[in-house]
Design a protein around this motif. Structure first.
Motif, PDB file in Angstrom:
ATOM      1  N   VAL A  37      76.893 -86.109  76.875  1.00  0.00           N
ATOM      2  CA  VAL A  37      76.593 -85.003  76.371  1.00  0.00           C
ATOM      3  C   VAL A  37      75.134 -84.714  76.819  1.00  0.00           C
ATOM      4  CG1 VAL A  37      75.495 -83.927  74.046  1.00  0.00           C
ATOM      5  CG2 VAL A  37      77.734 -85.119  74.054  1.00  0.00           C
ATOM      6  N   LEU A  38      74.763 -83.290  77.463  1.00  0.00           N
ATOM      7  CA  LEU A  38      73.359 -83.118  77.999  1.00  0.00           C
ATOM      8  C   LEU A  38      72.930 -82.227  77.113  1.00  0.00           C
ATOM      9  CD1 LEU A  38      71.598 -83.235  80.346  1.00  0.00           C
ATOM     10  CD2 LEU A  38      72.775 -81.159  81.302  1.00  0.00           C
ATOM     11  N   HIS A  39      71.786 -82.411  76.427  1.00  0.00           N
ATOM     12  CA  HIS A  39      71.103 -81.660  75.366  1.00  0.00           C
ATOM     13  C   HIS A  39      69.949 -81.064  76.232  1.00  0.00           C
ATOM     14  CE1 HIS A  39      69.211 -80.327  71.778  1.00  0.00           C
ATOM     15  NE2 HIS A  39      68.100 -80.780  71.915  1.00  0.00           N
ATOM     16  N   VAL A  40      69.745 -79.528  76.401  1.00  0.00           N
ATOM     17  CA  VAL A  40      68.612 -78.957  77.020  1.00  0.00           C
ATOM     18  C   VAL A  40      67.956 -77.870  75.933  1.00  0.00           C
ATOM     19  CG1 VAL A  40      68.113 -77.394  78.670  1.00  0.00           C
ATOM     20  CG2 VAL A  40      70.075 -78.932  79.210  1.00  0.00           C
ATOM     21  N   THR A  41      66.569 -78.432  75.596  1.00  0.00           N
ATOM     22  CA  THR A  41      65.689 -77.548  74.936  1.00  0.00           C
ATOM     23  C   THR A  41      64.587 -77.165  75.815  1.00  0.00           C
ATOM     24  OG1 THR A  41      66.132 -78.880  73.072  1.00  0.00           O
ATOM     25  CG2 THR A  41      64.276 -77.767  72.951  1.00  0.00           C
ATOM     26  N   GLY A  42      64.456 -75.782  76.077  1.00  0.00           N
ATOM     27  CA  GLY A  42      63.478 -75.387  76.793  1.00  0.00           C
ATOM     28  C   GLY A  42      63.721 -75.839  78.484  1.00  0.00           C
ATOM     29  N   LEU A  43      62.600 -76.577  78.682  1.00  0.00           N
ATOM     30  CA  LEU A  43      62.557 -77.102  80.023  1.00  0.00           C
ATOM     31  C   LEU A  43      62.981 -78.667  80.086  1.00  0.00           C
ATOM     32  CD1 LEU A  43      59.453 -75.447  81.696  1.00  0.00           C
ATOM     33  CD2 LEU A  43      61.968 -74.885  81.941  1.00  0.00           C
ATOM     34  N   ARG A  44      63.094 -79.263  78.687  1.00  0.00           N
ATOM     35  CA  ARG A  44      63.430 -80.735  78.646  1.00  0.00           C
ATOM     36  C   ARG A  44      64.935 -80.834  78.466  1.00  0.00           C
ATOM     37  NH1 ARG A  44      58.905 -82.830  74.335  1.00  0.00           N
ATOM     38  NH2 ARG A  44      57.345 -82.213  75.621  1.00  0.00           N
ATOM     39  N   ALA A  45      65.574 -81.987  78.961  1.00  0.00           N
ATOM     40  CA  ALA A  45      66.637 -82.296  79.084  1.00  0.00           C
ATOM     41  C   ALA A  45      67.108 -83.751  78.777  1.00  0.00           C
ATOM     42  CB  ALA A  45      67.585 -82.208  80.483  1.00  0.00           C
ATOM     43  N   GLU A  46      68.057 -84.293  77.911  1.00  0.00           N
ATOM     44  CA  GLU A  46      68.339 -85.378  77.466  1.00  0.00           C
ATOM     45  C   GLU A  46      69.729 -85.535  77.730  1.00  0.00           C
ATOM     46  OE1 GLU A  46      67.285 -88.492  73.758  1.00  0.00           O
ATOM     47  OE2 GLU A  46      67.347 -86.288  73.344  1.00  0.00           O
ATOM     48  N   MET A  47      70.220 -86.651  78.354  1.00  0.00           N
ATOM     49  CA  MET A  47      71.768 -87.008  78.409  1.00  0.00           C
ATOM     50  C   MET A  47      71.806 -88.255  77.676  1.00  0.00           C
ATOM     51  SD  MET A  47      73.852 -87.681  82.020  1.00  0.00           S
ATOM     52  CE  MET A  47      73.173 -89.116  82.271  1.00  0.00           C
ATOM     53  N   MET A  48      73.000 -88.365  77.056  1.00  0.00           N
ATOM     54  CA  MET A  48      73.374 -89.266  76.347  1.00  0.00           C
ATOM     55  C   MET A  48      74.950 -89.685  76.445  1.00  0.00           C
ATOM     56  SD  MET A  48      71.361 -88.149  72.798  1.00  0.00           S
ATOM     57  CE  MET A  48      71.346 -86.506  73.477  1.00  0.00           C
ATOM     58  N   GLY A  49      75.343 -90.954  76.745  1.00  0.00           N
ATOM     59  CA  GLY A  49      76.650 -91.491  76.957  1.00  0.00           C
ATOM     60  C   GLY A  49      76.591 -92.639  77.258  1.00  0.00           C
ATOM     61  N   GLN A  50      77.229 -93.055  78.474  1.00  0.00           N
ATOM     62  CA  GLN A  50      77.080 -94.388  79.021  1.00  0.00           C
ATOM     63  C   GLN A  50      75.574 -94.887  79.408  1.00  0.00           C
ATOM     64  OE1 GLN A  50      79.403 -95.342  82.434  1.00  0.00           O
ATOM     65  NE2 GLN A  50      79.079 -97.409  82.595  1.00  0.00           N
ATOM     66  N   HIS A  51      74.833 -93.929  79.641  1.00  0.00           N
ATOM     67  CA  HIS A  51      73.400 -94.204  79.983  1.00  0.00           C
ATOM     68  C   HIS A  51      72.520 -93.218  78.983  1.00  0.00           C
ATOM     69  CE1 HIS A  51      74.413 -96.361  83.296  1.00  0.00           C
ATOM     70  NE2 HIS A  51      75.452 -95.322  84.039  1.00  0.00           N
ATOM     71  N   HIS A  52      71.362 -93.183  78.644  1.00  0.00           N
ATOM     72  CA  HIS A  52      70.463 -92.469  78.042  1.00  0.00           C
ATOM     73  C   HIS A  52      69.403 -92.183  78.804  1.00  0.00           C
ATOM     74  CE1 HIS A  52      67.137 -91.491  75.447  1.00  0.00           C
ATOM     75  NE2 HIS A  52      68.075 -90.719  74.826  1.00  0.00           N
ATOM     76  N   CYS A  53      69.363 -90.823  79.217  1.00  0.00           N
ATOM     77  CA  CYS A  53      68.426 -90.278  80.084  1.00  0.00           C
ATOM     78  C   CYS A  53      67.635 -89.179  79.862  1.00  0.00           C
ATOM     79  CB  CYS A  53      69.153 -90.028  81.565  1.00  0.00           C
ATOM     80  SG  CYS A  53      70.351 -91.184  82.220  1.00  0.00           S
ATOM     81  N   ARG A  54      66.266 -88.994  80.262  1.00  0.00           N
ATOM     82  CA  ARG A  54      65.580 -87.750  79.827  1.00  0.00           C
ATOM     83  C   ARG A  54      65.065 -87.369  81.102  1.00  0.00           C
ATOM     84  NH1 ARG A  54      63.189 -92.035  75.950  1.00  0.00           N
ATOM     85  NH2 ARG A  54      64.414 -91.556  74.018  1.00  0.00           N
ATOM     86  N   GLY A  55      64.596 -85.998  80.904  1.00  0.00           N
ATOM     87  CA  GLY A  55      63.975 -85.164  82.081  1.00  0.00           C
ATOM     88  C   GLY A  55      63.770 -83.954  81.900  1.00  0.00           C
ATOM     89  N   ARG A  56      63.726 -83.142  82.807  1.00  0.00           N
ATOM     90  CA  ARG A  56      63.411 -81.752  82.962  1.00  0.00           C
ATOM     91  C   ARG A  56      64.110 -80.997  83.550  1.00  0.00           C
ATOM     92  NH1 ARG A  56      58.957 -80.825  80.623  1.00  0.00           N
ATOM     93  NH2 ARG A  56      58.082 -79.123  81.732  1.00  0.00           N
ATOM     94  N   VAL A  57      64.324 -79.646  83.469  1.00  0.00           N
ATOM     95  CA  VAL A  57      65.008 -78.436  84.368  1.00  0.00           C
ATOM     96  C   VAL A  57      63.927 -77.810  84.926  1.00  0.00           C
ATOM     97  CG1 VAL A  57      66.583 -76.645  83.855  1.00  0.00           C
ATOM     98  CG2 VAL A  57      66.756 -78.553  82.200  1.00  0.00           C
TER      99      VAL A  57
END
Length: 142
Positions: free
Chosen positions: A73-93
């Motif tokens: 699952v990729l969760h995007v809020t504003g310019l922030r992005a967080e991916m959850m699944g096999q890996h947990h990742c955070r970043g920006r759009v």
């Protein structure tokens, strides 16, 4: 802390539901979206009309799920992005040359999905082409 736990529980439920899904619909969505073209410098996306307008940034906001071999699952809020699944990742759009770019850094050091270009963005589907990894077809989830 409680909100984070509730969000995590919702994401886990989505991932469990997606684990039983097939990728047949994702392939159809990917083939109907515009496709990247190769150049000497790498992959250059050819976004659809929905992916090129300034209003498209707002369309990317929300929860997106992919149900391939690695459900996520990729969760995007504003310019922030967080991916959850096999890996947990955070970043920006960000936006580069009219294309939305997702840049992530994973907690475990994985670089599979570090930089991805969004194309074929509609209200319910999109594809992210990850540099050096491949593409994920995703559907909007609530």
């Amino acid at each position: 802390m409680a909100k984070r736990m509730q969000r995590a529980a919702g994401i886990v439920a989505t991932l469990v539901a997606l684990a039983g899904c097939t990728d047949a619909g994702a392939e159809d969505a990917k083939s109907s979206a515009s496709t990247p073209t190769s150049t000497a410098s790498g992959v250059v996306p050819t976004p659809s009309a929905e992916g090129t307008s300034d209003g498209a940034a707002a369309t990317l906001v929300g929860n997106w799920a992919a149900s391939g071999l690695e459900p996520m699952v990729l969760h995007v809020t504003g310019l922030r992005a967080e991916m959850m699944g096999q890996h947990h990742c955070r970043g920006r759009v960000t936006r580069q040359d009219g294309v939305q770019i997702v840049r992530l850094k994973c907690d475990d050091g994985s670089t599979d999905r570090a930089v991805g270009r969004v194309y074929g963005l509609t209200a319910s589907t999109m594809t992210i082409d990850w540099e050096g990894f491949g593409a994920d077809s995703m559907r909007r989830v609530t």
